[in-house]
Design a protein around this motif. Sequence first.
Motif, PDB file in Angstrom:
ATOM      1  N   ARG A   1       0.820  -1.208   0.000  1.00 25.27           N
ATOM      2  CA  ARG A   1       0.000   0.000   0.000  1.00 25.27           C
ATOM      3  C   ARG A   1       0.857   1.262   0.000  1.00 25.27           C
ATOM      4  O   ARG A   1       0.556   2.223  -0.731  1.00 25.27           O
ATOM      5  N   SER A   2       1.919   1.282   0.799  1.00 23.23           N
ATOM      6  CA  SER A   2       2.724   2.511   0.870  1.00 23.23           C
ATOM      7  C   SER A   2       3.392   2.798  -0.471  1.00 23.23           C
ATOM      8  O   SER A   2       3.444   3.948  -0.919  1.00 23.23           O
ATOM      9  N   ALA A   3       3.893   1.756  -1.144  1.00 25.90           N
ATOM     10  CA  ALA A   3       4.518   1.973  -2.458  1.00 25.90           C
ATOM     11  C   ALA A   3       3.485   2.429  -3.491  1.00 25.90           C
ATOM     12  O   ALA A   3       3.765   3.290  -4.324  1.00 25.90           O
ATOM     13  N   HIS A   4       2.293   1.858  -3.416  1.00 26.89           N
ATOM     14  CA  HIS A   4       1.235   2.257  -4.351  1.00 26.89           C
ATOM     15  C   HIS A   4       0.864   3.724  -4.165  1.00 26.89           C
ATOM     16  O   HIS A   4       0.776   4.489  -5.135  1.00 26.89           O
ATOM     17  N   GLU A   5       0.660   4.125  -2.914  1.00 28.86           N
ATOM     18  CA  GLU A   5       0.182   5.486  -2.654  1.00 28.86           C
ATOM     19  C   GLU A   5       1.292   6.525  -2.717  1.00 28.86           C
ATOM     20  O   GLU A   5       1.074   7.644  -3.177  1.00 28.86           O
TER      21      GLU A   5
ATOM     22  N   LEU B   1       4.692   6.078  -4.024  1.00 27.49           N
ATOM     23  CA  LEU B   1       5.487   6.060  -5.251  1.00 27.49           C
ATOM     24  C   LEU B   1       4.620   6.162  -6.500  1.00 27.49           C
ATOM     25  O   LEU B   1       5.136   6.370  -7.594  1.00 27.49           O
ATOM     26  N   GLY B   2       3.311   5.979  -6.330  1.00 19.23           N
ATOM     27  CA  GLY B   2       2.397   6.168  -7.455  1.00 19.23           C
ATOM     28  C   GLY B   2       2.445   5.078  -8.502  1.00 19.23           C
ATOM     29  O   GLY B   2       2.130   5.321  -9.672  1.00 19.23           O
ATOM     30  N   VAL B   3       2.817   3.853  -8.095  1.00 25.64           N
ATOM     31  CA  VAL B   3       2.843   2.737  -9.046  1.00 25.64           C
ATOM     32  C   VAL B   3       1.467   2.071  -9.033  1.00 25.64           C
ATOM     33  O   VAL B   3       0.973   1.676  -7.982  1.00 25.64           O
ATOM     34  N   PRO B   4       0.830   1.922 -10.195  1.00 24.55           N
ATOM     35  CA  PRO B   4      -0.555   1.423 -10.211  1.00 24.55           C
ATOM     36  C   PRO B   4      -0.721  -0.050  -9.853  1.00 24.55           C
ATOM     37  O   PRO B   4      -1.752  -0.447  -9.317  1.00 24.55           O
ATOM     38  N   THR B   5       0.288  -0.882 -10.151  1.00 21.60           N
ATOM     39  CA  THR B   5       0.187  -2.316  -9.868  1.00 21.60           C
ATOM     40  C   THR B   5       1.306  -2.718  -8.911  1.00 21.60           C
ATOM     41  O   THR B   5       2.487  -2.576  -9.240  1.00 21.60           O
ATOM     42  N   VAL B   6       0.924  -3.216  -7.728  1.00 16.25           N
ATOM     43  CA  VAL B   6       1.912  -3.564  -6.698  1.00 16.25           C
ATOM     44  C   VAL B   6       1.464  -4.826  -5.969  1.00 16.25           C
ATOM     45  O   VAL B   6       0.276  -4.993  -5.657  1.00 16.25           O
ATOM     46  N   SER B   7       2.409  -5.713  -5.677  1.00 20.39           N
ATOM     47  CA  SER B   7       2.121  -6.914  -4.895  1.00 20.39           C
ATOM     48  C   SER B   7       3.382  -7.334  -4.152  1.00 20.39           C
ATOM     49  O   SER B   7       4.488  -6.866  -4.461  1.00 20.39           O
ATOM     50  N   ALA B   8       3.209  -8.238  -3.156  1.00 22.05           N
ATOM     51  CA  ALA B   8       4.350  -8.754  -2.400  1.00 22.05           C
ATOM     52  C   ALA B   8       4.171 -10.253  -2.192  1.00 22.05           C
ATOM     53  O   ALA B   8       3.070 -10.723  -1.885  1.00 22.05           O
ATOM     54  N   ARG B   9       5.258 -10.993  -2.356  1.00 23.10           N
ATOM     55  CA  ARG B   9       5.238 -12.441  -2.160  1.00 23.10           C
ATOM     56  C   ARG B   9       6.426 -12.867  -1.296  1.00 23.10           C
ATOM     57  O   ARG B   9       7.485 -12.237  -1.313  1.00 23.10           O
ATOM     58  N   PHE B  10       6.217 -13.977  -0.600  1.00 19.71           N
ATOM     59  CA  PHE B  10       7.232 -14.508   0.320  1.00 19.71           C
ATOM     60  C   PHE B  10       7.284 -16.024   0.194  1.00 19.71           C
ATOM     61  O   PHE B  10       6.265 -16.677  -0.028  1.00 19.71           O
ATOM     62  N   GLY B  11       8.477 -16.575   0.358  1.00 21.76           N
ATOM     63  CA  GLY B  11       8.630 -18.025   0.377  1.00 21.76           C
ATOM     64  C   GLY B  11       9.722 -18.436   1.328  1.00 21.76           C
ATOM     65  O   GLY B  11      10.581 -17.627   1.708  1.00 21.76           O
ATOM     66  N   THR B  12       9.701 -19.691   1.735  1.00 22.57           N
ATOM     67  CA  THR B  12      10.683 -20.187   2.686  1.00 22.57           C
ATOM     68  C   THR B  12      11.204 -21.540   2.228  1.00 22.57           C
ATOM     69  O   THR B  12      10.845 -22.042   1.168  1.00 22.57           O
TER      70      THR B  12
END
Length: 429
Positions: free
Chosen positions: A266-270, A272-283
Amino acid sequence: MPPLSLPLNLKWTPLNLKATATAPATNKVPEVPLPEKIRNSRILVLGGTGRVGGSTATALSNFCPDLQILVAGRNREKADALTAKLGCNSSFARVDIDDVNSLETALKSVDLVVHAAGPFQQAERCSVLEAAINTKTAYVDVCDDTSYAWRAKSLMSRALDANVPAITTGGIYPGVSNVMAAELVRAANESNDKPERLRFYYYTAGTGGAGPTILATSFLLLGEEVVAYNKGEKIRMKPYSGMLNVDFGKGIGIRDVYLLNLPEVRSAHEILGVPTVSARFGTAPFFWNWGMEAMTKLLPPEFLRDRNRVRSLVELFDPVVRTIDGIAGERVSMRVDLECASGRNTVGIFSHRRLSVSAGIATAAFALAILEGSTQPGVWFPEEPQGLPIEAREVLLKRASQGTFNFVMNRSPWMVETDPKEFGLGIYL
């Protein structure tokens, strides 16, 4: 370990670097020549007997041995062992973060508080930040929860009125990853290109040696619906779904990663103004991913959002997790990808052999930036220039990347992936 030599010059040129450190990963970092007026600053580390808090205290002491470090935590025995290792400029502080009077009494005597007493998920109030504002004490936390981070952000006007500088989500991820994203976006904007898609990918072997708090955080996040953005539209998805195979480059390779609800989206979207943003994690090992995915299907979200039930779950799994951690190690890697309207793709990668060490170094780098006056009064995310101005990003990334075995920024994906194939004429697949 000697300082890395990084040709950054962030204020004038896009960040385009490759830094490699092959020395064994330890908590030792080069000393920082802080100005005389802040060399003896007093820093309170809450959660100082935990893995991240203890690592942060150690990194701060190594960066500047003159700093006065107060270690606060639940385990007095661990605190005494840590302060004995840190030396005469450190001491134990008894603080109850659930008691306003205890918090404010402790904060009145320090210049900066580092809040590493997680987990932050399902916390009802930002009590440490509120106490910091009330006592006019600078603040940084390692929050990795979206609701908590934006609750902290809602205290902006109070922090401004009190002239208190504060950074939330100022750890490794989120934290350093936000700064990496901000630099990729800045470089694109300076090239008159339009950022369209930003993706955060994270990998940690086991729990990264970061202890039961990280395990609790992981379980609590499994109870949260994932929020991401697609072409400016907020979308909601199941946690630990949407698996992708992502190449984290040398020393890590290709890993499976899954969607999680993380605050940098959310912070990067609002901001930095990037319209498409997601986060993924793996172990790793791979069966931990299967187990996490199974938990989202077998346990109701209400169970996974209950801190007491999750604490019991952690106590049940902790011995097994520690055993597997001893085999899997604790390597950590972050990959931040930016796609632009022109079709240009750029990548940043940050890999370290030990998460428990790297997280402390990263958090200490944010703490030093605040002490040095980089952060304006208010509550800021790491990617906001009021929290960390563009020219200060150079210093922060240089400090935070100490001990990494692979740190690259603003490169094409084929340049950093494990085994790019050249088909001639400069074409790689």
